[in-house]
Design a protein around this motif. Structure first.
Motif, PDB file in Angstrom:
ATOM      1  N   UNK B  33      48.355  62.079  32.017  1.00  0.00           N
ATOM      2  CA  UNK B  33      47.576  62.649  30.915  1.00  0.00           C
ATOM      3  C   UNK B  33      47.789  64.158  30.849  1.00  0.00           C
ATOM      4  N   UNK B  35      45.478  67.377  29.344  1.00  0.00           N
ATOM      5  CA  UNK B  35      44.221  67.838  28.781  1.00  0.00           C
ATOM      6  C   UNK B  35      44.299  69.345  28.565  1.00  0.00           C
ATOM      7  N   UNK B  37      41.436  72.639  28.345  1.00  0.00           N
ATOM      8  CA  UNK B  37      40.049  72.983  28.635  1.00  0.00           C
ATOM      9  C   UNK B  37      39.748  74.349  28.069  1.00  0.00           C
ATOM     10  N   UNK B  40      33.138  76.016  26.863  1.00  0.00           N
ATOM     11  CA  UNK B  40      32.128  75.344  26.051  1.00  0.00           C
ATOM     12  C   UNK B  40      32.577  74.032  25.428  1.00  0.00           C
ATOM     13  N   UNK B  41      33.867  73.692  25.585  1.00  0.00           N
ATOM     14  CA  UNK B  41      34.376  72.473  24.942  1.00  0.00           C
ATOM     15  C   UNK B  41      34.634  71.354  25.933  1.00  0.00           C
ATOM     16  N   UNK B  42      34.698  71.646  27.184  1.00  0.00           N
ATOM     17  CA  UNK B  42      35.046  70.606  28.145  1.00  0.00           C
ATOM     18  C   UNK B  42      36.519  70.253  28.066  1.00  0.00           C
ATOM     19  N   UNK B  43      36.890  69.200  28.732  1.00  0.00           N
ATOM     20  CA  UNK B  43      38.275  68.742  28.753  1.00  0.00           C
ATOM     21  C   UNK B  43      38.545  67.826  27.559  1.00  0.00           C
ATOM     22  N   UNK B  48      48.560  61.076  26.277  1.00  0.00           N
ATOM     23  CA  UNK B  48      48.604  60.349  27.524  1.00  0.00           C
ATOM     24  C   UNK B  48      49.762  59.353  27.505  1.00  0.00           C
ATOM     25  N   UNK B  90      45.575  71.034  31.828  1.00  0.00           N
ATOM     26  CA  UNK B  90      45.554  70.232  33.047  1.00  0.00           C
ATOM     27  C   UNK B  90      46.342  68.951  32.846  1.00  0.00           C
ATOM     28  N   UNK B 104      40.887  59.840  38.093  1.00  0.00           N
ATOM     29  CA  UNK B 104      41.869  60.819  37.646  1.00  0.00           C
ATOM     30  C   UNK B 104      42.115  61.838  38.749  1.00  0.00           C
ATOM     31  N   UNK B 106      43.834  65.472  39.266  1.00  0.00           N
ATOM     32  CA  UNK B 106      44.242  66.593  38.431  1.00  0.00           C
ATOM     33  C   UNK B 106      45.131  67.575  39.188  1.00  0.00           C
ATOM     34  N   UNK B 107      46.004  68.235  38.399  1.00  0.00           N
ATOM     35  CA  UNK B 107      46.723  69.376  38.922  1.00  0.00           C
ATOM     36  C   UNK B 107      45.827  70.602  38.933  1.00  0.00           C
ATOM     37  N   UNK B 108      46.393  71.737  39.319  1.00  0.00           N
ATOM     38  CA  UNK B 108      45.620  72.971  39.453  1.00  0.00           C
ATOM     39  C   UNK B 108      45.449  73.714  38.136  1.00  0.00           C
ATOM     40  N   UNK B 111      47.526  78.218  32.954  1.00  0.00           N
ATOM     41  CA  UNK B 111      46.776  79.108  32.063  1.00  0.00           C
ATOM     42  C   UNK B 111      47.730  79.743  31.082  1.00  0.00           C
TER      43      UNK B 111
END
Lengths: 114, 115
Positions: B33, B35, B37, B40-43, B48, B90, B104, B106-108, B111
């Protein structure tokens, strides 16, 4: 549309205190609910998983509850530590033909002060 | 184990430039996947891949393309970057499937800033 709502958006507590984070969801068909912890600058990491038949599950100082009837979950943190400062994300998965489709909440930002 | 590895960790682009975010996992997971981020919006799911050879749009696919190169690797491409694509990206993988819980990993994060 599947949705996951978390409250509060942010929370500040003193070290050693307890706190409870809330998650309400409308996800169907429900498969499981996970709480993830995301430290600043890192990727989320799973804390607990709750399936339909489970009411309570603990992982150290973290205890998750699930009420499948009211579609609510909570994450209780006992005797908070500075390292608990993080974002906590509720993720609810639907099972669609064997594939798990996760829906994310926006997270609760927890700050633990000394 | 390395888990999920993303590169680069940081990138600054000018509007209109293109770039590819790379992701590799060493857990033999079928599903991968991407994503983004935002505060205020989340992931939010961009794209995918449920298994090698398949890709599907997520919630916010516009402006992105993906390639599932093999079972290990899943890349995300921005063809013409826009300031609205400034975000933290992510990559994640899971052993989702029949009888599996779908955790899930996740990677680090990568940015990305688009000027």
């Amino acid at each position: 549309k599947n949705q996951v709502e978390q409250s509060p958006q942010s929370l500040i507590i003193l070290e050693g205190k307890n706190c409870t984070l809330q998650c309400n969801y409308t996800v169907s068909p429900f498969s499981n609910l996970r709480w993830y912890k995301q430290d600043t600058g890192r990727g989320p990491v799973s804390l607990t998983i709750m399936t339909f038949s489970e009411n309570t599950k603990s992982n150290g100082r973290y205890t998750a509850t699930l009420d499948a009837d009211t579609k609510q979950s909570s994450l209780h943190i006992t005797a908070s530590q500075l390292s608990d400062s993080a974002s906590y994300i509720c993720v609810v998965s639907a099972n669609s033909g064997g594939s798990y489709i996760p829906t994310f909440g926006r997270g609760t930002s927890l700050i633990v002060h000394p | 184990n390395a888990g999920v590895t993303q590169t680069p960790k940081f990138q600054v682009l000018k509007t209109g430039q293109s770039m590819t975010l790379q992701c590799a996992q060493d857990m033999n997971h079928n599903s991968m996947y991407w994503y983004r981020q935002d505060p205020g919006m989340g992931l939010r799911l961009i794209y995918y891949s449920a298994s090698e050879g398949t890709t599907d749009k997520g919630e916010v696919p516009n402006g992105y393309n993906v390639s599932r190169l093999n079972k290990r690797e899943f890349s995300l491409r921005l063809e013409s970057a826009a300031p609205s694509q400034t975000s933290v990206y992510f990559c994640a993988s899971s052993e989702a499937g029949q009888g599996r819980s779908g955790e899930l990993f996740f990677g680090e994060g990568s940015r990305l800033t688009v000027l």
